[in-house]
Motif scaffolding. Structure first.
Motif, mmCIF file in Angstrom:
data_model
loop_
_atom_site.group_PDB
_atom_site.id
_atom_site.type_symbol
_atom_site.label_atom_id
_atom_site.label_comp_id
_atom_site.label_asym_id
_atom_site.label_seq_id
_atom_site.Cartn_x
_atom_site.Cartn_y
_atom_site.Cartn_z
ATOM 1 N N VAL A 194 0.771 -1.240 -0.023
ATOM 2 C CA VAL A 194 -0.047 -0.020 0.203
ATOM 3 C C VAL A 194 0.884 1.176 -0.118
ATOM 4 O O VAL A 194 1.914 1.359 0.429
ATOM 5 C CB VAL A 194 -0.905 -0.070 1.176
ATOM 6 C CG1 VAL A 194 -1.893 1.287 1.311
ATOM 7 C CG2 VAL A 194 -1.819 -1.159 1.309
ATOM 8 N N GLY A 195 0.519 2.424 -0.830
ATOM 9 C CA GLY A 195 1.263 3.326 -0.737
ATOM 10 C C GLY A 195 2.422 3.412 -1.768
ATOM 11 O O GLY A 195 2.450 2.402 -2.405
ATOM 12 N N ARG A 196 3.356 4.654 -1.666
ATOM 13 C CA ARG A 196 4.487 4.777 -2.689
ATOM 14 C C ARG A 196 5.279 3.584 -2.305
ATOM 15 O O ARG A 196 5.752 2.917 -3.325
ATOM 16 C CB ARG A 196 4.906 6.153 -2.479
ATOM 17 C CG ARG A 196 6.014 6.296 -3.483
ATOM 18 C CD ARG A 196 5.719 6.039 -4.960
ATOM 19 N NE ARG A 196 4.699 7.246 -5.366
ATOM 20 C CZ ARG A 196 4.809 8.538 -5.545
ATOM 21 N NH1 ARG A 196 6.319 8.892 -5.624
ATOM 22 N NH2 ARG A 196 4.273 9.278 -5.865
ATOM 23 N N ALA A 197 5.746 3.415 -1.093
ATOM 24 C CA ALA A 197 6.543 2.211 -0.588
ATOM 25 C C ALA A 197 5.983 1.044 -1.148
ATOM 26 O O ALA A 197 6.771 0.215 -1.687
ATOM 27 C CB ALA A 197 7.030 2.395 0.607
ATOM 28 N N GLY A 198 4.847 0.667 -0.965
ATOM 29 C CA GLY A 198 4.223 -0.467 -1.473
ATOM 30 C C GLY A 198 4.297 -0.745 -2.833
ATOM 31 O O GLY A 198 4.453 -1.759 -3.465
ATOM 32 N N GLU A 199 4.036 0.369 -3.725
ATOM 33 C CA GLU A 199 4.209 0.115 -4.988
ATOM 34 C C GLU A 199 5.565 -0.012 -5.471
ATOM 35 O O GLU A 199 5.470 -0.939 -6.486
ATOM 36 C CB GLU A 199 3.611 1.600 -5.615
ATOM 37 C CG GLU A 199 2.098 1.855 -5.501
ATOM 38 C CD GLU A 199 1.817 3.411 -6.106
ATOM 39 O OE1 GLU A 199 2.735 3.805 -6.859
ATOM 40 O OE2 GLU A 199 0.503 3.856 -6.063
#
Length: 471
Positions: A194-199
């Protein structure tokens, strides 16, 4: 003591689907073991694969020259037919499809499917690596359970929860793959992406697979026996699509409700803690129906409590669970057909205002729950009782995860504050749930199960009170 289990699985590689058996970790003489249906010759271990469940069943009836022959429940497997040895959705692993999954958005299903695929390949590698004992890590040490076992001629591996495939061994590419932090994140679930780090982590998963998956399949392929121990030929294998169609022909074409306690002959002793749902349909029907239900964002859910079993609908509104029901009561129906008739009616409920509800009310697509949306609360009750009675080491904490997921959603919708209290990390049940998230393979201890069982019984009582069985 709870019985060890043997589970039918399907592996799809190079557009060919093979069926075999997996014995998940069980305890014997103080050691933990797991195994697959296979043998070892000239220091090379292999897993036997078969083109159909019927061919697998025929082998099981007539052959004992393999490494599951002395498994505690093998005498039961010998009497099973093709229908009983047909894997459920949770035990089908499409090794060809990992690239397509990694190219999708990282939703719950994509993450869970990739995690399961990497996990089963790792388990295969752990059992198939016949490297010298001195070359194994401390957590991979091969052990005998009796004086008659020959380590070099046995594919069974003492597998502890923290075992891993050794780098530089027969499965070096797999070891490199599972060492990638992005691949490790698959075990954390969809929240890890989830989120930028998750992407970025999800892109890392795809990159790792691009780099190493073909090498992993080459390593594994050297140990896959597509001749079924010499009983079949490659020409006997249909394509993966044809295999799925053949299973549809084997399964009942009509969707029905299995009576309470009714399972395939012998299913209970083969898999003591993994009984099937009460709403029965063949895999292709479930998969076809899922296209509609996922598109509308409302999913069928099966719930089993002591008072009965049935199917309902659930969606999420701003991350909060909402069920087909009213005033905190969940409407549950004994069959998909009865649920469909209700949806076509004009009774008000809490899903009426969902934007996609008119599509649901108008559809003839049957509401068939996927495996991850089945919540058998009575099954966990039975498991807790077995563990409390001394079945330590046979039931992992992961057995708690799925039932608790369903319980949390119902408790949230129905406002069951007591359930939330019992699931707090400071409470016995809450501690067990927390451990299931970080150490899913850690076995439940008998001394813990007694306290957890009492709390779970109260949870089930609370949840049962929120269900309204309709007809």
């Amino acid at each position: 003591m709870a019985r060890p289990s043997i589970v039918p699985i399907a592996l799809t590689v190079d557009d060919r689907t093979g069926y075999t058996l997996w014995a998940p970790p069980w305890e014997e003489d103080g050691e933990e073991w797991q195994a697959f249906l296979g043998t070892s010759e000239d220091d090379r271990a292999s897993v036997h694969l078969f083109p159909t469940p019927a061919a697998l069943a025929a082998f099981c009836r007539t052959r004992t020259d393999h490494d599951l022959a002395d498994h505690p429940v093998w005498p039961v497997v010998v009497g099973l037919g093709a229908a009983d040895l047909t894997p459920d959705d949770d035990h089908r692993y499409d090794l060809d499809g990992v690239y397509d999954i990694a190219a999708e958005n990282p939703d719950r299903w994509a993450v869970e499917e990739l995690a399961a695929t990497v996990d089963i390949v790792s388990r295969l590698a752990e059992c198939l690596d016949t490297g010298d004992e001195d070359d194994l890590t401390d957590d991979e040490e091969l052990t005998d359970t009796d004086d008659d076992r020959d380590v070099d001629a046995d594919v069974e591996l003492d597998r502890r929860p923290d075992a891993e495939v050794e780098r530089g061994g027969e499965f070096g590419s797999l070891a490199e793959l599972v060492a990638r932090p992005e691949i490790g994140s698959l075990g954390l679930g969809v929240d890890a992406f989830v989120g930028r780090a998750g992407e970025d982590a999800w892109l890392g998963v795809g990159a790792a697979l691009d780099d190493l998956w073909e090498d992993v399949l080459e390593e594994l392929g050297a140990h896959l026996d597509w001749t079924g121990g010499g009983t079949v030929a490659l020409a006997d294998y249909p394509s993966a699509e044809e295999a799925a169609e053949a299973e549809d022909d084997l399964a009942d074409e009509d969707v029905d409700v299995a009576p309470t306690g009714a399972t395939a002959a012998g299913a209970t002793p083969v898999s003591a803690i993994a009984r099937p749902g009460r709403i029965r349909a063949n895999p292709s029907q479930v998969a076809e129906a899922a296209k509609f239900w996922e598109a509308v964002g409302i999913l069928p859910v099966e719930v089993v409590v002591p008072e009965g079993a049935g199917v309902t609908l659930r969606c999420y509104v701003e991350d909060e669970a909402r069920f087909l029901g009213r005033n905190g009561e969940v409407f549950v129906f004994p069959s998909p057909e009865q649920l469909t008739r209700f949806c076509a009616g004009d009774e008000e409920h809490d899903l009426t205002e969902i934007a996609s509800w008119p599509e649901v009310a108008d559809t003839d697509t049957p509401p068939l729950p996927a495996e991850q949306d089945r919540y058998d609360l009575t099954e966990l009750t039975d498991v807790m009782a077995e563990v409390a009675d001394g079945a330590a080491g046979l039931v992992p904490h992961r057995a708690i995860a799925q039932p608790v997921e369903g319980v949390r959603d119902i408790a949230e919708y129905a406002g069951l504050d007591r359930v939330e209290q019992l699931l707090r990390p400071t409470e016995p049940l809450g501690r067990a749930v927390a451990r299931a998230e970080v150490e899913p393979d850690a076995p439940l201890r008998a001394e813990d199960a007694a306290a957890v069982r009492a709390a779970w019984d109260e949870v089930v009582t609370q949840v049962s009170g929120a269900l309204v069985f309709r007809d």
